[in-house]
Design a protein around this motif. Structure first.
Motif, short mmCIF file in Angstrom:
data_model
loop_
_atom_site.label_atom_id
_atom_site.label_comp_id
_atom_site.label_asym_id
_atom_site.label_seq_id
_atom_site.Cartn_x
_atom_site.Cartn_y
_atom_site.Cartn_z
N ILE A 24 7.02 8.81 -2.48
CA ILE A 24 8.27 9.30 -2.51
C ILE A 24 8.93 8.39 -3.01
CG2 ILE A 24 9.98 11.34 -2.31
CD1 ILE A 24 8.26 12.72 -1.20
N ILE A 25 9.29 7.27 -2.13
CA ILE A 25 9.99 6.39 -2.77
C ILE A 25 9.99 5.45 -3.62
CG2 ILE A 25 10.81 4.27 -1.35
CD1 ILE A 25 10.10 5.96 1.39
N ASP A 26 8.51 4.69 -3.39
CA ASP A 26 7.90 4.16 -4.69
C ASP A 26 9.42 5.32 -5.52
OD1 ASP A 26 7.51 2.19 -6.55
OD2 ASP A 26 4.87 3.57 -6.49
N HIS A 27 8.53 6.67 -5.96
CA HIS A 27 9.27 6.97 -7.44
C HIS A 27 10.69 7.36 -7.76
CE1 HIS A 27 4.36 8.66 -8.08
NE2 HIS A 27 5.15 7.74 -7.95
N VAL A 28 11.13 7.36 -6.80
CA VAL A 28 12.67 7.08 -6.33
C VAL A 28 13.24 5.50 -6.99
CG1 VAL A 28 14.48 7.31 -5.39
CG2 VAL A 28 12.93 9.28 -4.79
N GLY A 29 12.79 5.02 -6.21
CA GLY A 29 12.97 3.79 -6.82
C GLY A 29 12.71 2.85 -8.04
N LEU A 30 11.61 3.73 -8.21
CA LEU A 30 10.99 3.27 -10.14
C LEU A 30 11.95 3.77 -10.94
CD1 LEU A 30 9.47 2.51 -12.29
CD2 LEU A 30 7.71 4.44 -11.49
N PHE A 31 12.47 5.28 -10.96
CA PHE A 31 13.38 5.95 -12.16
C PHE A 31 14.40 5.97 -11.89
CE2 PHE A 31 8.90 8.42 -12.44
CZ PHE A 31 8.71 7.90 -13.58
N PHE A 32 14.91 5.44 -10.37
CA PHE A 32 16.35 5.41 -10.27
C PHE A 32 17.51 4.35 -9.57
CE2 PHE A 32 15.04 10.12 -9.84
CZ PHE A 32 15.96 10.52 -10.79
N PHE A 33 16.25 3.63 -9.05
CA PHE A 33 16.95 1.84 -8.77
C PHE A 33 15.61 0.93 -9.16
CE2 PHE A 33 18.71 5.66 -5.77
CZ PHE A 33 19.27 5.74 -5.97
N PRO A 34 15.64 0.69 -9.75
CA PRO A 34 14.47 -0.14 -10.75
C PRO A 34 14.87 -1.27 -10.03
CG PRO A 34 15.39 -0.08 -12.73
CD PRO A 34 16.09 1.65 -11.71
N GLN A 35 16.30 -1.86 -9.85
CA GLN A 35 16.84 -2.99 -9.17
C GLN A 35 16.44 -3.43 -8.07
OE1 GLN A 35 18.85 -0.79 -9.74
NE2 GLN A 35 20.43 -0.40 -9.51
N TYR A 36 16.17 -2.43 -7.46
CA TYR A 36 16.01 -2.92 -5.58
C TYR A 36 14.48 -2.23 -5.47
CZ TYR A 36 20.71 -2.29 -5.22
OH TYR A 36 22.40 -2.03 -5.83
N ILE A 37 13.61 -4.00 -5.42
CA ILE A 37 12.33 -4.29 -5.18
C ILE A 37 11.27 -3.81 -3.83
CG2 ILE A 37 11.99 -6.35 -4.13
CD1 ILE A 37 9.95 -5.32 -6.52
N ILE A 38 12.86 -3.07 -2.47
CA ILE A 38 12.24 -2.89 -1.77
C ILE A 38 11.81 -1.10 -1.48
CG2 ILE A 38 14.18 -1.76 -1.41
CD1 ILE A 38 11.76 -3.68 1.20
N PHE A 39 12.09 -1.00 -2.91
CA PHE A 39 11.89 0.46 -3.20
C PHE A 39 10.22 0.33 -3.31
CE2 PHE A 39 15.90 1.48 -3.63
CZ PHE A 39 15.93 2.78 -2.76
N ARG A 40 9.60 -0.44 -4.46
CA ARG A 40 8.58 -0.58 -5.07
C ARG A 40 7.91 -0.99 -3.28
NH1 ARG A 40 7.55 0.29 -10.02
NH2 ARG A 40 5.86 1.83 -9.37
N ILE A 41 7.82 -2.49 -2.70
CA ILE A 41 7.25 -2.65 -2.01
C ILE A 41 6.90 -1.36 -0.87
CG2 ILE A 41 7.50 -3.73 0.10
CD1 ILE A 41 9.14 -6.08 -1.50
N ILE A 42 7.46 -0.90 -0.19
CA ILE A 42 7.30 0.67 0.44
C ILE A 42 5.95 1.05 -0.23
CG2 ILE A 42 8.14 2.38 1.56
CD1 ILE A 42 10.86 0.99 2.19
N GLY A 43 5.79 1.32 -1.74
CA GLY A 43 5.56 2.08 -2.71
C GLY A 43 4.14 2.32 -2.36
N ARG A 44 3.86 0.43 -2.04
CA ARG A 44 2.63 -0.30 -2.30
C ARG A 44 1.44 0.36 -1.13
NH1 ARG A 44 2.02 0.14 -7.12
NH2 ARG A 44 4.55 1.30 -6.58
#
Length: 214
Positions: free
Chosen positions: A19-39
């Motif tokens: 969920i953190i990953d997808h929130v980051g991907l679709f709403f906060f793509p500029q913050y890589i930390i969301f994608r890192i956690i999502g991995r």
């Protein structure tokens, strides 16, 4: 109660990371930390689908459940990723998990080394042919959790190599999921089985709905 993380707790870690990953991907793509956690999410789900394979009382029903939720999840997945109601260019992760379980099912029915290697290779490629999330390498990750289930060192090395050397980029952080996976104590924990099936399409619909309103 055994020390460590049970299946329920691992699922919760994977769901929260997803969920953190997808929130980051679709709403906060500029913050890589969301994608890192999502991995962390996919390796844990890959591990758990193998555990499900070993513990299910009916493997055909298990595959049917994965099939149903793969199909159910495809509409919100396509709407979010391509903006179309239905798009065959990219299939959701439930299809990857399903192909992985199909591979394990047919692998166990083979007896010669050639047929087993052929089965792994051909079914693994289905991940790329059908363009599922994580593709053939995602299916291979599932197989590695299966074949090295009782061999910790080989399991760690193979999963780390797939995430770091094959996928690379931000997916290299997927190797960190091994920290949680290695704490698995073999216990089921709480129930709520269908919650973990429904949460995937439901959270995609919610994200899509919010995205269309802003």
């Amino acid at each position: 109660m055994k020390i460590g993380l049970n299946s329920f707790q691992l699922k919760m870690i994977a769901v929260i990371a997803m969920i953190i990953d997808h929130v980051g991907l679709f709403f906060f793509p500029q913050y890589i930390i969301f994608r890192i956690i999502g991995r962390l999410s996919f390796p844990i789900f890959a591990f758990l689908v193998v555990e499900g394979f070993f513990h299910t009382s009916d493997i055909l029903k298990y595959m049917l459940r994965l099939s149903v939720f793969a199909i159910v999840s495809e509409v919100p997945f396509d709407l979010l990723t391509t903006g179309k109601f239905f798009d065959l260019r990219h299939q959701n992760v439930f299809f990857t998990l399903l192909i992985g379980v199909i591979l394990l099912y047919f692998y166990e029915k083979q007896y010669s080394r050639f047929s087993r290697v052929s089965t792994v290779f051909l079914i693994m490629l289905a991940g790329d042919v059908f363009r599922t999330d994580y593709g053939a390498w995602g299916v291979l990750m599932i197989f590695c959790f299966f074949i090295f289930r009782e061999r910790l060192l080989e399991k760690i090395i193979s999963i780390a190599m797939i995430n770091v050397l094959v996928f690379g980029n931000v997916q290299m952080f997927g190797a960190l999921a091994l920290l949680a996976i290695c704490l698995y104590n073999g216990e089921k924990g709480k129930g709520y089985k269908y919650f973990f099936y429904f949460i995937y399409p439901v959270h995609l619909w919610i994200i899509w709905a919010i995205k269309t309103m802003i």
